[in-house]
Design an enzyme around this catalytic site. Sequence first.
Site, PDB file in Angstrom:
ATOM      1  N   LYS A 187      45.876  31.689  23.271  1.00 40.92           N
ATOM      2  CA  LYS A 187      47.296  31.987  23.401  1.00 40.92           C
ATOM      3  C   LYS A 187      47.508  33.443  23.005  1.00 40.92           C
ATOM      4  O   LYS A 187      47.196  33.842  21.879  1.00 40.92           O
ATOM      5  CB  LYS A 187      48.152  31.098  22.504  1.00 40.92           C
ATOM      6  CG  LYS A 187      49.642  31.464  22.531  1.00 40.92           C
ATOM      7  CD  LYS A 187      50.456  30.687  21.521  1.00 40.92           C
ATOM      8  CE  LYS A 187      50.676  29.273  21.996  1.00 40.92           C
ATOM      9  NZ  LYS A 187      51.658  28.559  21.132  1.00 40.92           N
ATOM     10  N   LYS A 189      50.139  36.510  22.406  1.00 39.07           N
ATOM     11  CA  LYS A 189      51.537  36.804  22.108  1.00 39.07           C
ATOM     12  C   LYS A 189      51.984  38.025  22.896  1.00 39.07           C
ATOM     13  O   LYS A 189      51.262  39.022  22.977  1.00 39.07           O
ATOM     14  CB  LYS A 189      51.729  37.047  20.610  1.00 39.07           C
ATOM     15  CG  LYS A 189      51.412  35.835  19.739  1.00 39.07           C
ATOM     16  CD  LYS A 189      52.467  34.762  19.863  1.00 39.07           C
ATOM     17  CE  LYS A 189      52.224  33.626  18.884  1.00 39.07           C
ATOM     18  NZ  LYS A 189      53.294  32.618  18.917  1.00 39.07           N
ATOM     19  N   ASP A 221      52.607  33.395  25.163  1.00 39.93           N
ATOM     20  CA  ASP A 221      53.741  32.925  24.368  1.00 39.93           C
ATOM     21  C   ASP A 221      54.694  34.094  24.106  1.00 39.93           C
ATOM     22  O   ASP A 221      54.310  35.094  23.495  1.00 39.93           O
ATOM     23  CB  ASP A 221      53.242  32.333  23.048  1.00 39.93           C
ATOM     24  CG  ASP A 221      54.366  31.708  22.234  1.00 39.93           C
ATOM     25  OD1 ASP A 221      55.502  31.640  22.731  1.00 39.93           O
ATOM     26  OD2 ASP A 221      54.094  31.289  21.095  1.00 39.93           O
ATOM     27  N   GLU A 247      54.883  30.274  27.955  1.00 41.94           N
ATOM     28  CA  GLU A 247      55.600  29.544  26.911  1.00 41.94           C
ATOM     29  C   GLU A 247      56.874  30.274  26.488  1.00 41.94           C
ATOM     30  O   GLU A 247      56.823  31.438  26.087  1.00 41.94           O
ATOM     31  CB  GLU A 247      54.694  29.343  25.689  1.00 41.94           C
ATOM     32  CG  GLU A 247      55.356  28.578  24.557  1.00 41.94           C
ATOM     33  CD  GLU A 247      54.409  28.305  23.398  1.00 41.94           C
ATOM     34  OE1 GLU A 247      54.901  28.040  22.287  1.00 41.94           O
ATOM     35  OE2 GLU A 247      53.174  28.378  23.610  1.00 41.94           O
ATOM     36  N   ASP A 272      59.396  25.612  23.897  1.00 42.20           N
ATOM     37  CA  ASP A 272      58.997  25.404  22.500  1.00 42.20           C
ATOM     38  C   ASP A 272      60.225  25.467  21.608  1.00 42.20           C
ATOM     39  O   ASP A 272      60.723  24.444  21.151  1.00 42.20           O
ATOM     40  CB  ASP A 272      57.947  26.423  22.076  1.00 42.20           C
ATOM     41  CG  ASP A 272      57.407  26.152  20.672  1.00 42.20           C
ATOM     42  OD1 ASP A 272      57.651  25.056  20.149  1.00 42.20           O
ATOM     43  OD2 ASP A 272      56.740  27.028  20.105  1.00 42.20           O
ATOM     44  N   LYS A 296      54.819  18.731  18.130  1.00 45.36           N
ATOM     45  CA  LYS A 296      54.676  19.369  16.823  1.00 45.36           C
ATOM     46  C   LYS A 296      55.261  18.457  15.757  1.00 45.36           C
ATOM     47  O   LYS A 296      56.437  18.110  15.817  1.00 45.36           O
ATOM     48  CB  LYS A 296      55.381  20.726  16.798  1.00 45.36           C
ATOM     49  CG  LYS A 296      54.729  21.773  17.686  1.00 45.36           C
ATOM     50  CD  LYS A 296      55.362  23.138  17.488  1.00 45.36           C
ATOM     51  CE  LYS A 296      54.656  24.207  18.310  1.00 45.36           C
ATOM     52  NZ  LYS A 296      55.224  25.566  18.083  1.00 45.36           N
ATOM     53  N   GLU A 350      46.640  23.265  19.276  1.00 40.94           N
ATOM     54  CA  GLU A 350      46.717  24.590  18.672  1.00 40.94           C
ATOM     55  C   GLU A 350      46.416  24.540  17.166  1.00 40.94           C
ATOM     56  O   GLU A 350      46.782  25.444  16.430  1.00 40.94           O
ATOM     57  CB  GLU A 350      48.120  25.174  18.879  1.00 40.94           C
ATOM     58  CG  GLU A 350      48.535  25.267  20.335  1.00 40.94           C
ATOM     59  CD  GLU A 350      49.972  25.725  20.495  1.00 40.94           C
ATOM     60  OE1 GLU A 350      50.694  25.811  19.473  1.00 40.94           O
ATOM     61  OE2 GLU A 350      50.392  25.987  21.631  1.00 40.94           O
TER      62      GLU A 350
END
Length: 396
Positions: A187, A189, A221, A247, A272, A296, A350
């Site tokens: 992932k 950023k 993300d 994301e 998310d 989550k 994750e």
Amino acid sequence: MQQQQKFAGTAPAPDLAGGSPEDVIDRIETTIVDVPLRRTHFHSSGTHGSQSYVVVQLFTKGGAVGLGEGVTPGGRAFWGGESVESIKATIDHYLAPALKGCSVFAHERLLKLMDRAAARSNFAKAAVDIALHDVVSRLLDTPLAAFYGGKVRDSIPVLWPLATGDYDRDVDDALEQLSTRRHRYFKMKIGQGDPEADVKAVSRAIRAIHAQFPEACITLDFNQAWDEQTAARWLPALQEAGAALIEQPVPAWNAAGMARLASRLDIPVMADEGLWDLHDAYDYFTRGATDVFCVKVAKGGGIRRAYKAAAVAEAAGIPLCGGMALESSIGTAASLQLFGALPNLTWGSETIGPRLIADDLATEPIRYREYEVLIPDGPGIGAELDTDKFKHYRRA
């Protein structure tokens, strides 16, 4: 008849939970601990070089103990509004008094009592919920996963965050992880800088990784960094560069925008920050505002409620991934117990918190092997508190 219904509705509900009179909650203790990270972790909305936790210990009248963990990214309030300080205060002053004297087996009743005591407060409720699951499964001498159908796998592919803030360093990091067979899901950023410059740099990074390891899966993300126009302009270029998933590119409130963006791209778009509980899940799935659901435990209000949201996703045909909030081995073990029992966890997990923190709070840290994370065995969540490290890192 109406009068009978009225009186029936106001009568106190009997405790049908079962269990021994010793299995009632005597007290809940909370302690904040501060643990350094191995490296600074970047988000578009904030960065942090350490990770704080609220360690929760739930004691029954009979002396059984359940272990839980409250956590937000960095322990701070920039991501979801809660911090370790607010988690501790909410548990100490509202949740713990509301649950005192209740059977640990009355789980749905306990959830309702927490809701009456404090609105939202998902991260605080999750910390208590983990401790409840831990103590009950220890009393029954069974792994927590057994409550949700039992494990369907022993390990889960695990994603590594490329979040150094430097895309060239991220490429080197990814190549090392792939060469050592530690991770092949990543992932990255994005969103801190100028959109055009970021897109060009990230596209180069993705192509550089795929040039050596075509099998690498790279997700992006944004942590709500862009508006919808910017996302519509630049996301197709990132898809063309080889990104596997996008994301939360736009603010959490813009579910309609998420649906419009998802309809424009061939790769999945995942919500998310905009998707918290089972009600949000139902809303987002019916709108077409997310193609993947990231389960989550901390954000979802606990294990039980995260499971309910995952069931909504399964009914809607939405694939899952297992998310994190940078938990230690304690919180990670709890999440893995649930993730190991979810049949449609097709996007891996994750759960990388134990690899990001410089030290751990469990006697046996979570184990990783050949691109995957191993689901812990043993009763409860499968983790024990290291009392020496707990004392060392506890906040004065």
